[in-house]
Design a protein around this motif. Sequence first.
Motif: not given
Length: 137
Positions: A1-30
């Motif tokens: 449901m959630i794919r978290r992406v750390t981009v290999p060509s960027l400096f690695p973040p210490p405890t977070y990802s560069h991006a999170s991808v949520v598959e279509a159809g998922a409910r989101l809460a803002f």
Amino acid sequence: MIRRVTVPSLFPPPTYSHASVVEAGARLAFLAGSVPLDADGNLVGPGDPVRQAEQVIANLREQLHAVGSDLSHVVSTDVYVVSGEPTALSAVWEVVEASGLSAGPHASTLIGVACLGYTGQLVEITATAVVPDGAPT
């Protein structure tokens, strides 16, 4: 449901990802910014950004629970800290890490600001989370 992406060509973040991808159809809460007030509207931890961060995380848990989600389903946060000192920001981030919020890891921004909405408020966190299937609508 959630794919978290750390981009290999960027400096690695210490405890977070560069991006999170949520598959279509998922409910989101803002979620609105979680603030360091107790249920009676009293500021928790005046002058103490760490104690305020703990209350903010506790309130964030309640917000997530109310929509059928939890910290593990958070995909993005903005963490606001009233300070120009990196040590204060780091101390608040340690609370975020200890809470398990960053275990995803999720995409996050840590921001030092001049002031926040309530008198004496030092910390606020906004979040976007996936609401898992089967959660109440």
